[in-house]
Design a protein around this motif. Sequence first.
Motif: not given
Length: 336
Positions: A3-5, A34-35, A86-87, A116-117
């Motif tokens: 995950i990217i925040i 995982r962030v 990559e995420a 990416k979703h």
Amino acid sequence: MDIIIVGFGAIGKGVAKVLHEKKEYLEKNYEEFRVVAITDSSGAAVDENGLDLLKAIEVKEKTRKIKNYPEKGKEISSIDVIRNVEADVVVEVTPSNLETGEPAKTHILESFKNKKHVVTANKGPLALCYKELIEEAKKYNVIFRHEASVGGAMPIINLAKETLAGNKILSIKGILNGTTNYILTKMEKEGLDFETALKEAKELGIAETDPTQDIEGLDTAAKIVILANSIMGMNKTIKDVKVKGIKRITPEALFLANKRGYTIKLIGQIKDGYLIVEPMLVPIDSPLNVKRTLNVAMFETDLAKEVVVVGRGAGPIETASAILSDLIHIYNSIKK
Ligand SMILES: NC(=O)C1=CN([C@@H]2O[C@H](COP(=O)(O)OP(=O)(O)OC[C@H]3O[C@@H](n4cnc5c(N)ncnc54)[C@H](OP(=O)(O)O)[C@@H]3O)[C@@H](O)[C@H]2O)C=CC1
Ligand SMILES: N[C@@H](CC=O)C(=O)O
Ligand code: NA
């Protein structure tokens, strides 16, 4: 799931706290969430093995800049992170801009283009160009979820799309802004003045980055546009909403209303194609008379008839609850 925040304010940090607290639950029932990157307006912290979320929160709270994360911090834009890290999913929680929808609109579209979703709480792009976002998500075959964008933790969008699937929603009426409901409750129950109640709301992390959006009714307006477009099949924008806020409501007005068996609430309503946001007299014993940060929505449907939902419409952890449920939905859709 990686995950990217994007955005690390009240909600971004709330998401990090919840993902940390639920780490064992998620690994037991799904897999590690995982962030791998966190961004704010100063830059980013990036670690493909997963960032230490408590450390990220500490760095943010101490230095106000996530780029100060030891060894992994860097001056890089959110767009470059979205393009190059990559995420599986981007969680977009930058401020809602109800004029341009930026920077969230670009973040979301760039995420789609990079397969990416997206999960978002951001009302800007949803209230301004909902149809375009849905079409772009379909074009790139990615999942786009936004339960947190209306009513925070209160189930409403996914409830209508999933549990009430097949129903025609004839009208919606409710309280969809936690900040103004908190202010009205504090003025009514404790005689607090407007400014003090607003200051408390800001300290709770429930007010918008620009709180005039809450006070002037624009946040509620954005939310009824999102509901009209996402669960009532309309094609509206915020310009289609007749909006009045709560600035002129005083503790005295609330006292007088109470004497007559009423309270005053900021109501958003979609009926017969009209979208309206205004303070209304609500009978004390009405299901709409909910307090503090609670939101409430009354649906009129053709099959299920009346349905009422209540829940906390704002708050870092409460909103992160809705974001987590959308993340789990995406996990179940892509990993099974
Ligand atoms: N607060 C709540 O209860 C709820 C909020 N929401 C929505 O969630 C979103 C976030 O709200 P909230 O966390 O309260 O807002 P905040 O103002 O607390 O945080 C916004 C964050 O976005 C960051 N940011 C701004 N521009 C950029 C950019 N270009 N790239 C990356 N990050 C950026 C800010 O950076 P910096 O820290 O450097 O300023 C900050 O970290 C909003 O759209 C809001 O409408 C939805 C439901 C409930
Ligand atoms: N500022 C908003 C946050 C949630 O959408 C509110 O008070 O409801
Ligand atoms: Na919600």
